[in-house]
Design a protein around this motif. Structure first.
Motif, PDB file in Angstrom:
ATOM      1  N   ASP A  85      -5.399   1.964   3.732  1.00 40.13           N
ATOM      2  CA  ASP A  85      -4.678   2.855   2.826  1.00 40.13           C
ATOM      3  C   ASP A  85      -5.602   3.914   2.215  1.00 40.13           C
ATOM      4  O   ASP A  85      -5.137   4.942   1.726  1.00 40.13           O
ATOM      5  N   PRO A 107       0.843  -1.186   0.000  1.00 35.04           N
ATOM      6  CA  PRO A 107       0.000   0.000   0.000  1.00 35.04           C
ATOM      7  C   PRO A 107       0.886   1.246   0.000  1.00 35.04           C
ATOM      8  O   PRO A 107       2.116   1.127   0.057  1.00 35.04           O
ATOM      9  N   GLU A 108       0.267   2.410  -0.060  1.00 35.49           N
ATOM     10  CA  GLU A 108       1.083   3.636  -0.040  1.00 35.49           C
ATOM     11  C   GLU A 108       1.696   3.870   1.336  1.00 35.49           C
ATOM     12  O   GLU A 108       2.825   4.328   1.455  1.00 35.49           O
ATOM     13  N   ALA A 109       0.941   3.576   2.375  1.00 33.37           N
ATOM     14  CA  ALA A 109       1.475   3.703   3.744  1.00 33.37           C
ATOM     15  C   ALA A 109       2.576   2.673   3.947  1.00 33.37           C
ATOM     16  O   ALA A 109       2.594   1.652   3.266  1.00 33.37           O
ATOM     17  N   LYS A 132      -4.803  10.593   5.367  1.00 34.25           N
ATOM     18  CA  LYS A 132      -3.962   9.426   5.041  1.00 34.25           C
ATOM     19  C   LYS A 132      -3.244   8.845   6.261  1.00 34.25           C
ATOM     20  O   LYS A 132      -2.741   9.577   7.102  1.00 34.25           O
TER      21      LYS A 132
END
Ligand code: TXA
Ligand code: MG
Length: 342
Positions: free
Chosen positions: A303, A232-234, A308
């Motif tokens: 995510d 994921p982006e995190a 965020k």
């Protein structure tokens, strides 16, 4: 391109799209696959383009019946017939030597072997039968992202890039099939999955299991093993299995200015203050089966949170049985990193 969400009553439409050389994502028991006619190289090339997938990573050929192997495999090994009787349709992929030229090289990545499986989802079995051609099917996500376990996950990643998604609900296993290489003298598990070593040993006593990581330069046995996966982006950090003190970990991260997401079982979620982070319940009963089913969905859901999330802490399991597959996917998405206060 407009991406259609197709229901079980629209199988004929899905078939027409496939035979026109376009892409339809399909449900399986493991994850959603990105379907194209495996005998049509132009159609298969679109799969790599839609996913952004490196072209040296070969695809699994999905069949609806073992007899459909005949055009591709000269002699099906006897153990494979036994395995198929026991595990097909199901989450086991088998790699065989193929008849040279029987599949486009865009499917095999130019290898002399190919991967086959019969997925256990009636809609997709019906689609393959109706189309009369085998379907390639890598996971229907953008390359590198967590695999999709619902039609909505597929739409999130691939809307506008593919013609349709056949909606078959949430997948039940949640992580991809076990990949077993039967093209070599000593059969080897190249990717752990729901069908585990102890399931296979009665039929293949001389089985070996490898899940070794490979560097970018090496030529791995399963080319997919060398790529970044399930991210994921995190950032994802694993929580050591014996950790009790989730709150201390959360406090540490929050104090360093991070917004924290927690992916853990219900009993763990009870151990921290809700106001300090966002969370997703990995499993109610703390079973690795349920955790595997929800791992990718949980990573995706956390995510998507607004604002965020910076860090997702994920519960680990013992790496035995299905836990081996769960930990294999989690370690890749966490790039092998555990939370530690240092
Ligand atoms: O559960 C699954 O297997 C899902 C569903 C959609 O069926 N599909 C899936 O496909 O996970 P994909 O493309 O994400 O993973 C296929 C794996 C890759 O690691 C690839 O490198 C390996 O199988 N593979 C395919 N053909 C191979 C071959 N001939 N030799 C070695 N590895 C192969
Ligand atoms: Mg994949």
């Amino acid at each position: 391109m407009e991406t259609m969400l197709l229901t079980k009553d629209e199988l004929a439409q899905a078939k027409d799209i496939i035979l026109a050389g376009e892409l339809v994502a399909f449900p399986t028991e493991t994850v959603y696959g990105l379907g194209a006619d495996a005998t049509n190289p132009e159609a298969v090339a679109k799969v790599y383009a839609a996913k952004g997938r490196p072209s040296d990573n070969p695809l699994i050929v999905h069949l609806s019946d073992i007899n459909e192997l005949a055009p591709f495999v000269e002699e099906i090994p006897e153990v494979a017939i036994k395995l198929a009787q026991q595990f097909w349709p199901g989450p086991l992929t088998m790699i065989f030597k193929i008849i040279p030229g029987s599949l486009p090289s865009v499917v095999t990545g130019g290898l002399a072997t190919a991967a086959f499986r019969i997925p256990n989802h009636q809609l997709t079995l019906d689609l393959i039968k109706l189309a009369g051609v085998p379907l390639v099917g890598p996971s229907a996500n953008t390359s590198g992202k967590p695999s999709p376990t619902t039609a909505q996950h597929v739409l999130h990643d691939l809307t506008g890039k593919i013609a349709g998604v056949l909606d078959g609900g949430s997948t039940t296993v949640g992580i991809e099939s076990t990949v077993l290489d039967l093209s070599v003298d000593q059969p080897v598990i190249l990717r752990p999955g729901k069908i585990v070593e102890t399931d296979l040993l009665p039929i293949i006593p001389h089985l070996i299991q490898t899940t070794s990581q490979v560097s970018q330069e090496e030529q791995p046995k399963a080319p997919g093993m060398k790529y970044q996966h399930y991210s994921p982006e995190a950032s994802v950090l694993m929580m050591p299995i014996d950790t009790d003190d989730w709150q201390a970990a959360i406090n540490h991260l929050v104090e360093s200015g991070k917004r924290v997401g927690i992916l853990a079982s219900e009993n763990v979620l009870n151990k921290h203050r809700e106001k300090d982070c966002v969370s997703f319940e990995l499993t109610v009963n703390n079973t690795v089966e349920e955790a595997s089913r929800n791992l990718f969905a949980g990573l995706r859901s956390l995510d998507e949170m607004q604002p965020k999330v910076d860090v997702i802490l994920v519960q680990t399991y013992q790496g035995t049985g299905l836990g081996k597959a769960y930990m294999n996917r989690l370690q890749k998405s966490a790039d092998n990193r555990y939370f530690s206060e240092q």
